[in-house]
Design a protein around this motif. Sequence first.
Motif, PDB file in Angstrom:
ATOM      1  N   PHE A 118      -8.173  -9.200 -36.403  1.00  0.00           N
ATOM      2  CA  PHE A 118      -9.349 -10.022 -36.113  1.00  0.00           C
ATOM      3  C   PHE A 118     -10.619  -9.177 -35.987  1.00  0.00           C
ATOM      4  CE2 PHE A 118      -5.585 -12.002 -34.244  1.00  0.00           C
ATOM      5  CZ  PHE A 118      -5.622 -13.272 -34.801  1.00  0.00           C
ATOM      6  N   ASN A 119     -11.784  -9.852 -36.129  1.00  0.00           N
ATOM      7  CA  ASN A 119     -13.053  -9.180 -35.882  1.00  0.00           C
ATOM      8  C   ASN A 119     -13.278  -9.041 -34.377  1.00  0.00           C
ATOM      9  OD1 ASN A 119     -13.926 -11.726 -35.011  1.00  0.00           O
ATOM     10  ND2 ASN A 119     -15.022 -12.178 -36.903  1.00  0.00           N
ATOM     11  N   ILE A 120     -14.360  -8.339 -33.986  1.00  0.00           N
ATOM     12  CA  ILE A 120     -14.527  -7.948 -32.596  1.00  0.00           C
ATOM     13  C   ILE A 120     -14.651  -9.143 -31.661  1.00  0.00           C
ATOM     14  CG2 ILE A 120     -17.036  -7.667 -32.857  1.00  0.00           C
ATOM     15  CD1 ILE A 120     -14.702  -5.586 -30.603  1.00  0.00           C
ATOM     16  N   ARG A 121     -15.389 -10.185 -32.026  1.00  0.00           N
ATOM     17  CA  ARG A 121     -15.555 -11.293 -31.093  1.00  0.00           C
ATOM     18  C   ARG A 121     -14.266 -12.093 -30.957  1.00  0.00           C
ATOM     19  NH1 ARG A 121     -19.546 -15.913 -33.752  1.00  0.00           N
ATOM     20  NH2 ARG A 121     -18.166 -16.630 -35.426  1.00  0.00           N
ATOM     21  N   THR A 122     -13.496 -12.189 -32.032  1.00  0.00           N
ATOM     22  CA  THR A 122     -12.235 -12.909 -31.950  1.00  0.00           C
ATOM     23  C   THR A 122     -11.211 -12.101 -31.168  1.00  0.00           C
ATOM     24  OG1 THR A 122     -12.712 -13.933 -34.088  1.00  0.00           O
ATOM     25  CG2 THR A 122     -10.442 -14.081 -33.283  1.00  0.00           C
ATOM     26  N   ARG A 123     -11.263 -10.764 -31.256  1.00  0.00           N
ATOM     27  CA  ARG A 123     -10.389  -9.929 -30.435  1.00  0.00           C
ATOM     28  C   ARG A 123     -10.693 -10.149 -28.959  1.00  0.00           C
ATOM     29  NH1 ARG A 123     -11.792  -5.347 -33.984  1.00  0.00           N
ATOM     30  NH2 ARG A 123     -12.266  -4.054 -32.166  1.00  0.00           N
ATOM     31  N   SER A 124     -11.969 -10.290 -28.624  1.00  0.00           N
ATOM     32  CA  SER A 124     -12.349 -10.558 -27.239  1.00  0.00           C
ATOM     33  C   SER A 124     -11.805 -11.911 -26.788  1.00  0.00           C
ATOM     34  CB  SER A 124     -13.870 -10.526 -27.088  1.00  0.00           C
ATOM     35  OG  SER A 124     -14.393  -9.270 -27.445  1.00  0.00           O
ATOM     36  N   ASP A 176     -11.922 -14.392 -38.358  1.00  0.00           N
ATOM     37  CA  ASP A 176     -12.692 -14.957 -37.259  1.00  0.00           C
ATOM     38  C   ASP A 176     -11.988 -16.215 -36.752  1.00  0.00           C
ATOM     39  OD1 ASP A 176     -15.471 -14.761 -35.839  1.00  0.00           O
ATOM     40  OD2 ASP A 176     -15.233 -16.887 -36.337  1.00  0.00           O
ATOM     41  N   TYR A 177     -12.145 -16.492 -35.452  1.00  0.00           N
ATOM     42  CA  TYR A 177     -11.452 -17.652 -34.868  1.00  0.00           C
ATOM     43  C   TYR A 177     -11.880 -18.971 -35.507  1.00  0.00           C
ATOM     44  CZ  TYR A 177     -15.614 -18.929 -32.142  1.00  0.00           C
ATOM     45  OH  TYR A 177     -16.869 -19.325 -31.768  1.00  0.00           O
ATOM     46  N   THR A 178     -13.059 -18.994 -36.123  1.00  0.00           N
ATOM     47  CA  THR A 178     -13.521 -20.224 -36.753  1.00  0.00           C
ATOM     48  C   THR A 178     -12.788 -20.531 -38.058  1.00  0.00           C
ATOM     49  OG1 THR A 178     -15.290 -18.993 -37.878  1.00  0.00           O
ATOM     50  CG2 THR A 178     -15.819 -19.985 -35.744  1.00  0.00           C
ATOM     51  N   ASN A 179     -12.103 -19.515 -38.598  1.00  0.00           N
ATOM     52  CA  ASN A 179     -11.358 -19.702 -39.839  1.00  0.00           C
ATOM     53  C   ASN A 179      -9.950 -20.192 -39.485  1.00  0.00           C
ATOM     54  OD1 ASN A 179     -10.436 -19.651 -42.438  1.00  0.00           O
ATOM     55  ND2 ASN A 179     -10.805 -17.470 -42.795  1.00  0.00           N
ATOM     56  N   GLY A 180      -9.867 -21.478 -39.175  1.00  0.00           N
ATOM     57  CA  GLY A 180      -8.670 -22.050 -38.566  1.00  0.00           C
ATOM     58  C   GLY A 180      -7.391 -21.876 -39.349  1.00  0.00           C
ATOM     59  N   SER A 229      -6.488 -18.185 -38.734  1.00  0.00           N
ATOM     60  CA  SER A 229      -6.459 -17.648 -37.372  1.00  0.00           C
ATOM     61  C   SER A 229      -5.493 -18.370 -36.433  1.00  0.00           C
ATOM     62  CB  SER A 229      -7.869 -17.706 -36.767  1.00  0.00           C
ATOM     63  OG  SER A 229      -8.302 -19.052 -36.608  1.00  0.00           O
ATOM     64  N   ALA A 230      -5.194 -19.639 -36.680  1.00  0.00           N
ATOM     65  CA  ALA A 230      -4.446 -20.439 -35.705  1.00  0.00           C
ATOM     66  C   ALA A 230      -3.069 -19.855 -35.391  1.00  0.00           C
ATOM     67  CB  ALA A 230      -4.314 -21.877 -36.209  1.00  0.00           C
ATOM     68  N   GLY A 231      -2.298 -19.566 -36.417  1.00  0.00           N
ATOM     69  CA  GLY A 231      -0.948 -19.060 -36.205  1.00  0.00           C
ATOM     70  C   GLY A 231      -0.917 -17.736 -35.464  1.00  0.00           C
ATOM     71  N   PRO A 232      -1.664 -16.708 -35.939  1.00  0.00           N
ATOM     72  CA  PRO A 232      -1.684 -15.434 -35.214  1.00  0.00           C
ATOM     73  C   PRO A 232      -2.202 -15.547 -33.784  1.00  0.00           C
ATOM     74  CG  PRO A 232      -2.499 -15.135 -37.444  1.00  0.00           C
ATOM     75  CD  PRO A 232      -2.355 -16.614 -37.245  1.00  0.00           C
ATOM     76  N   ILE A 233      -3.194 -16.416 -33.547  1.00  0.00           N
ATOM     77  CA  ILE A 233      -3.709 -16.580 -32.185  1.00  0.00           C
ATOM     78  C   ILE A 233      -2.641 -17.184 -31.279  1.00  0.00           C
ATOM     79  CG2 ILE A 233      -5.344 -17.891 -30.774  1.00  0.00           C
ATOM     80  CD1 ILE A 233      -7.430 -17.451 -32.950  1.00  0.00           C
ATOM     81  N   ILE A 234      -1.930 -18.197 -31.764  1.00  0.00           N
ATOM     82  CA  ILE A 234      -0.858 -18.811 -30.973  1.00  0.00           C
ATOM     83  C   ILE A 234       0.238 -17.787 -30.668  1.00  0.00           C
ATOM     84  CG2 ILE A 234       1.000 -20.527 -31.023  1.00  0.00           C
ATOM     85  CD1 ILE A 234      -0.926 -22.349 -32.589  1.00  0.00           C
ATOM     86  N   LEU A 235       0.583 -16.972 -31.660  1.00  0.00           N
ATOM     87  CA  LEU A 235       1.587 -15.933 -31.433  1.00  0.00           C
ATOM     88  C   LEU A 235       1.110 -14.955 -30.354  1.00  0.00           C
ATOM     89  CD1 LEU A 235       4.187 -14.368 -32.198  1.00  0.00           C
ATOM     90  CD2 LEU A 235       2.794 -13.135 -33.897  1.00  0.00           C
TER      91      LEU A 235
END
Length: 460
Positions: free
Chosen positions: A263-269, A339-343, A346-352
């Motif tokens: 992820f990019n920096i803001r999404t990592r945060s 980026d978190y906006t790219n659903g 991003s959705a699957g990795p964020i949920i994991l």
Amino acid sequence: MSTVTVEQPLSPMRRVYTNPWFQILMISFICFCCPGMYNALSGLGGSGQVDPTVAANATVALLAATAGTALFVVGPIFDRVGPRVCLLIGGWTYALYSGSLLSFNHNHNGAFVIASGAILGIGASFLWVSQGAIMTTYVPENQKGRAIATFWIIFNFGGGIGSLASFGLNFNSKIGTVSDSTYIALMVIMLVGWAACVFICNPSAVRIKGVGTFAEEGSNWRQIIRLTLSIVGDWRVFCMFPLFFCANVFYSYQQNDVNGLTFNIRTRSLNGALYWFAQMFGGLIMGFLLDMPFLGRRWRAILGWVTLFTTGLAIWGGGYAFQLWSDRRQAKGLKQDIDYTNGHLSAGPIILYICYGAYDALWQSFCYWLIGARSNSPATTAILVGGYKTFQSTGGAMAWRINALKKSAMTQFAMDWGLCMGSLVIAIPTVLSITSTNVDSEVAGTVVKEDQEDAKPAIA
């Protein structure tokens, strides 16, 4: 002629100060400010730097220093000076580490960051041994799960809030490092936590309902070392060491390879905040399971083990699918781009990543509960927590060093999954050895008086 001696009642302020749950809340707040903010920082991947190598090597130094001091240095010192002094010795080192990263943003002095990491490792030994002893012995046996859950919620709320603050400060950032203001804000909060250490009281002052207050141990150094060796040599403790070893072994992979490279920096945060908030949920769940009043303590231990094993198979199984996908992307040169906006990406990795956070809380809460189930004595538990931090840090140092050597993400993933499942199998004898209570065997040696409010007058 007879005389009546009545103990003076405690003042309202003193009663609050020595109340076990006030102390649990205080140590939780301290960890909210110090290691909570550190977790927010490390959860950014590479502690907010483009190249994670310096941060990884600093973490290796940190964990190696913790492993070298927690059991045979800090555990005995805790028995002599108590938790308040230990916390004051260790708390300031968190702010030093954040300051070293602020300095690195300007002068790129990696040696200062690594040295600060080593100093923090020693400080963390003092803080975590004290925290573990307080959390697992300042409340009755039937409330230890709740105490662990309460601590885990407040502590990880710190990591979550710190990560959200970083998300806001870096929302429009186009570079790979976090801003100076991020490091400054975290450093200030860490110093507030250090100042709060003065409100922690020693075990002899804490009033535990139904048990009383713990006597000062008063052991000499030879007795303390002998006690340490006898505890470490117990086969039931020995079977817990692999669990302890794996307690942080997956951090380097999850933070640097899953979050840091995807992820990019803001999404990592943002992910860092979600990871620590998920820990709050995981701690709450495990605390609830381990305090179920209609189950005996051994069955609660078995339930905790089964929960860890089954959720581990499910979450790490999902992690395997992610890593295959991530390897294909990186082979195309795609990294730190989602980026978190790219659903749809991003959705699957964020949920994991959220599930990884929850599983960490399940794991560590279970480890702490097993420690609390071994003894109610703060001195004994401090040694057990010292062993926990020693093996936890050894495993973490190994994993961070492997990460710093840039071993493949799949190699790190396979190592983490295999170690976690294997350690759960080794812990089965300890889980099955849990007894219904420790009070009967320990009360004579550790408890000196009942709650003063309930004490009856002595007739002479």
